[in-house]
Write a protein that holds these residues in place. Structure first.
Motif, PDB file in Angstrom:
ATOM      1  N   TRP A 284      -2.132  -7.390  -7.452  1.00 60.22           N
ATOM      2  CA  TRP A 284      -2.832  -8.211  -6.460  1.00 60.22           C
ATOM      3  C   TRP A 284      -3.957  -7.393  -5.863  1.00 60.22           C
ATOM      4  CZ3 TRP A 284      -0.437  -8.237  -1.025  1.00 60.22           C
ATOM      5  CH2 TRP A 284       0.601  -7.311  -0.904  1.00 60.22           C
TER       6      TRP A 284
ATOM      7  N   ILE B 169       0.769  -1.254   0.000  1.00 59.31           N
ATOM      8  CA  ILE B 169       0.000   0.000   0.000  1.00 59.31           C
ATOM      9  C   ILE B 169       0.798   1.302   0.000  1.00 59.31           C
ATOM     10  CG2 ILE B 169      -2.187  -0.834   0.885  1.00 59.31           C
ATOM     11  CD1 ILE B 169      -1.231  -0.329   3.695  1.00 59.31           C
TER      12      ILE B 169
ATOM     13  N   HIS C 189       6.450 -12.997   1.666  1.00 59.27           N
ATOM     14  CA  HIS C 189       5.779 -11.748   2.075  1.00 59.27           C
ATOM     15  C   HIS C 189       5.714 -11.679   3.591  1.00 59.27           C
ATOM     16  CE1 HIS C 189       3.161  -8.356   2.188  1.00 59.27           C
ATOM     17  NE2 HIS C 189       2.011  -8.989   2.242  1.00 59.27           N
TER      18      HIS C 189
HETATM   19  C1  GLC Z   1      -3.579  -7.108   4.165  1.00 60.84           C
HETATM   20  C2  GLC Z   1      -2.986  -8.110   3.176  1.00 60.84           C
HETATM   21  C3  GLC Z   1      -1.486  -8.109   3.301  1.00 60.84           C
HETATM   22  C4  GLC Z   1      -0.949  -6.704   3.067  1.00 60.84           C
HETATM   23  C5  GLC Z   1      -1.602  -5.721   4.043  1.00 60.84           C
HETATM   24  C6  GLC Z   1      -1.234  -4.281   3.749  1.00 60.84           C
HETATM   25  O1  GLC Z   1      -3.348  -7.506   5.470  1.00 60.84           O
HETATM   26  O2  GLC Z   1      -3.517  -9.373   3.372  1.00 60.84           O
HETATM   27  O3  GLC Z   1      -0.930  -9.000   2.379  1.00 60.84           O
HETATM   28  O4  GLC Z   1       0.425  -6.678   3.232  1.00 60.84           O
HETATM   29  O5  GLC Z   1      -3.009  -5.830   3.947  1.00 60.84           O
HETATM   30  O6  GLC Z   1      -1.634  -3.936   2.463  1.00 60.84           O
END
Ligand code: GLC
Length: 652
Positions: A305, A198, A478
């Motif tokens: 994704w 994000i 990840h």
């Molecule tokens: C959610 C997703 C994870 C991601 C996080 C921040 O928890 O499942 O994969 O890193 O959000 O975007």
């Protein structure tokens, strides 16, 4: 043979694409009780139940209760009933009877498989409106194949997406991404993609890029492309409410967001604070949102994704107000056992509250439907929005897409990853046990966060998890913000970890071939071993070994400090104990149980009789693997017996 039985007035989900007329007959095997909204079946003592996709617990689902209710829940504990997906297909299999059943309904469904009554299988519905498909055939594999045929072909990613991907919540700048790639390249560890979580966005706004931390993004994408690295940005379901933000404004102007009963747009909150959710169930909204991916495709991005699409809700404006009002009542009071727990419940009820899922509506196929009735279709239709748009806007080239939330049907548009697991040994086993159920339901391009998302990883755990991850189509490391850094180059045995990554690349011609064959023939990529040895009781009880494609069986190690494990062989096999793609010993092992040694840097692979395993020389990137220069590990066959699938890896 597949027969369809209709109960009530089912809402169409578009998960089955073959037209099947409703049979006028009575539903076989289960007794239907319309007043209780239930189907029940008494299970034979020998019965085993397979399927249901991404759920907790073992491969044989008997003995627990699973609820199809897509949930943003980062604690994948044995006691959980719902995870992110609803994949309502299962196979019932006892000594005299085998059949498959697909319960196609978008609301909440409960599969009580011997939980309330140890021998009773009850399927319970919130709304007794469902299309139920019953599949009969010559055996479990045939049943799965027939089912897969009616739901349409599984999604095919570009071939580079079989390479290794490094992810982290979050790489905060272009420089940090460069550093990750440099570190991999410096050590000669293969890698094909880096994921952007994000923080690449400007204040968590979909289809924006933070220009300070990722300046001149288009050139940055180009720079990475020149190094054959794909950047894969995340897209979240909620659109930030902000005047002047084009996606928000277009969504309002086009009437694309979900609304409450009074016609106001629902105000929920996720990462960016207050958001509106696009009504992915509405065709024009789907088209609009899908075309938005062009913002990034036009900058050279070729994979995404989709996240938080259950949808995850931190709070809704309405419920938060109720909570704040409610808290007033407790202020200054001497809270006793009851009032304290009531207070705690009130405050703890803020996120993903079931009431919130009843506050908004969708426009779906010309009808206005309350969200909870179609809840499990939301993530599916977000993936569909992307998948349909990619087909329109990138008709020649495959685009990588996978999602967190799903429903059967979404498997045609993308893969999935198994959400926020933890750096626990038990979650390696969970990953192993979820893969065959995902194969059964068509989600072939899938995998879990290798090393675990939450909690701090240890080097041995990462090594052992990687040794299974190298077999999953989606192979991504990840981890969450705040946890120990998990990139492979940070650990002590860099060479051992590098060899595992190289082994993955050596296996890609095999994995890609088997993946494509599974897509084209509607077959499973991962199979419990009893699926091929149906009469073998030991095989029936084996839940920690899998067939991967036609040639091999894997037996992953998922116990701390284990230096080997018991492996059950349903037939004679050839063991390959890999330390690296070109350093391994082989041994023929007879059918039966064996304790097989495997030091921390060793992976166990078993070649099946009459089959061959092609191995390539690893390369730094998938594109550099030479598929014309393969060696073969054969067991009682010739290399020419192996059907290798190749294509350009990118055209549709
Ligand atoms: C959610 C997703 C994870 C991601 C996080 C921040 O928890 O499942 O994969 O890193 O959000 O975007």
């Amino acid at each position: 043979m597949i027969k369809k039985y209709v109960f009530g007035n089912p809402i169409e989900t578009d998960s089955v694409i073959e037209k099947i007329d409703a049979s006028g007959e009575k539903l076989p095997y289960f007794d239907a009780d319309e007043s209780k909204k239930e189907l029940t079946l008494t299970m034979d003592r020998s019965a085993r139940i397979y399927g249901l996709g991404e759920t907790v617990r073992g491969i044989n689902k008997r003995g627990y209760i699973y609820v199809s209710n897509n949930s943003d829940d980062p604690f994948h504990l044995e006691e959980k009933k719902s995870l992110y997906a609803s994949q309502n297909f299962f196979v019932y299999w006892d000594k005299d009877l085998v059949f498959g059943m697909y319960v196609d309904t978008p609301g909440r469904v409960t599969f009580d498989i011997g939980y309330t009554e140890i021998n009773t299988f009850t399927i319970g519905f919130d709304d007794f409106d469902a299309d139920i498909y019953v599949v009969t055939g010559s055996g479990v594999t045939d049943i799965v194949r027939q089912f897969r045929k009616i739901i349409g072909k599984s999604y095919v990613p570009p071939r580079w997406a079989f390479g290794f991907g490094q992810c982290r919540w979050s790489y905060m700048s272009a420089d940090e991404v460069r550093e990750v790639v440099d570190n991999y390249d410096k050590l000669g560890m293969p890698i094909d993609s880096v994921y952007l979580d994000i923080d690449y966005m400007e204040r968590y706004k979909d289809f924006t890029v933070d220009n300070e931390r990722f300046p001149d993004f288009e050139n940055f994408v180009k720079e990475m492309k020149a190094r054959n690295i794909h950047l894969i940005p995340i897209i979240d379901a909620g659109v930030k409410i902000e005047e002047g933000y084009d996606v928000y404004e277009e969504g309002v102007a086009g009437d694309y967001f979900v609304k409450k009963e009074n016609g106001d747009r629902l105000v929920a909150a996720v990462w960016p604070g207050k958001v509106h959710f696009p009504d992915f169930l509405k065709e024009d909204a789907r088209k609009w949102f899908g075309d938005k991916y062009n913002v990034l495709l036009d900058k050279g991005i070729d994979g995404f994704w989709n996240d938080m699409n259950e949808p995850a809700i931190f709070y809704t404006e309405d419920h938060l107000k109720e909570v704040f009002d409610g808290i007033e009542e407790y202020k200054g009071r001497n809270l006793d056992i009851r009032s304290f727990f009531a207070f705690k419940d009130l405050v703890g009820s803020i996120d993903n509250n079931p009431e919130d899922y009843r506050r908004f509506y969708h426009e779906y196929k010309g009808q206005r439907i309350r969200h909870d009735k179609v809840h499990n279709l939301f993530g599916y239709n977000m993936t569909r929005a992307a998948g349909e748009a990619f087909k329109r806007n990138s008709p020649d080239k495959r685009i990588l897409m996978f999602s967190r939330s799903s429903y059967i049907g979404a498997h045609r548009y993308g893969g999935i990853w198994c959400g926020d697991n933890r750096s626990w040994w038990s979650h390696i086993l969970l990953n192993v046990q979820q893969m065959p159920a995902l194969s059964m339901t068509g989600f072939l391009y899938s995998g879990a966060d290798i090393g675990g998302f939450s909690a701090d990883v240890t080097e041995d755990l990462l090594m052992r998890w990687t040794q299974f991850g190298i077999f999953t189509p989606l192979f991504r490391n990840h981890s969450a913000e705040g946890t120990r850094r998990q990139e492979y180059y940070r650990f002590t045995d860099k060479d051992g970890l590098k060899k595992m990554l190289q082994l993955r690349y050596a296996l890609i011609p095999y994995l890609y071939s088997e993946f494509m064959k599974a897509v084209n023939n509607d077959d499973m990529l991962f199979k419990p071993i009893c699926f091929d040895f149906p009469e073998d009781e030991m095989a029936q009880d084996t839940e920690d070994q899998l067939f991967v494609g036609e040639s091999i069986m894997v037996a992953p190690i998922y116990r701390q400090n284990a230096r080997g494990r018991y492996v059950y062989l349903p037939e004679t096999m050839k063991l390959l104990r890999f330390r690296s793609y070109d350093d391994y010993d082989t041994e023929i092992l007879d059918a039966g149980s064996h304790y097989v040694k495997a030091e921390l840097d060793e992976v166990l692979v078993f070649v099946r009789k009459g089959h061959a395993l092609p191995l390539a020389k690893p390369a730094a990137r998938v594109g550099n693997i030479d598929t014309s220069d393969l060696s073969y590990e054969c067991f009682e066959c010739e290399s020419t017996d192996y059907e290798l699938y190749t294509d350009d890896g990118i055209s549709r």
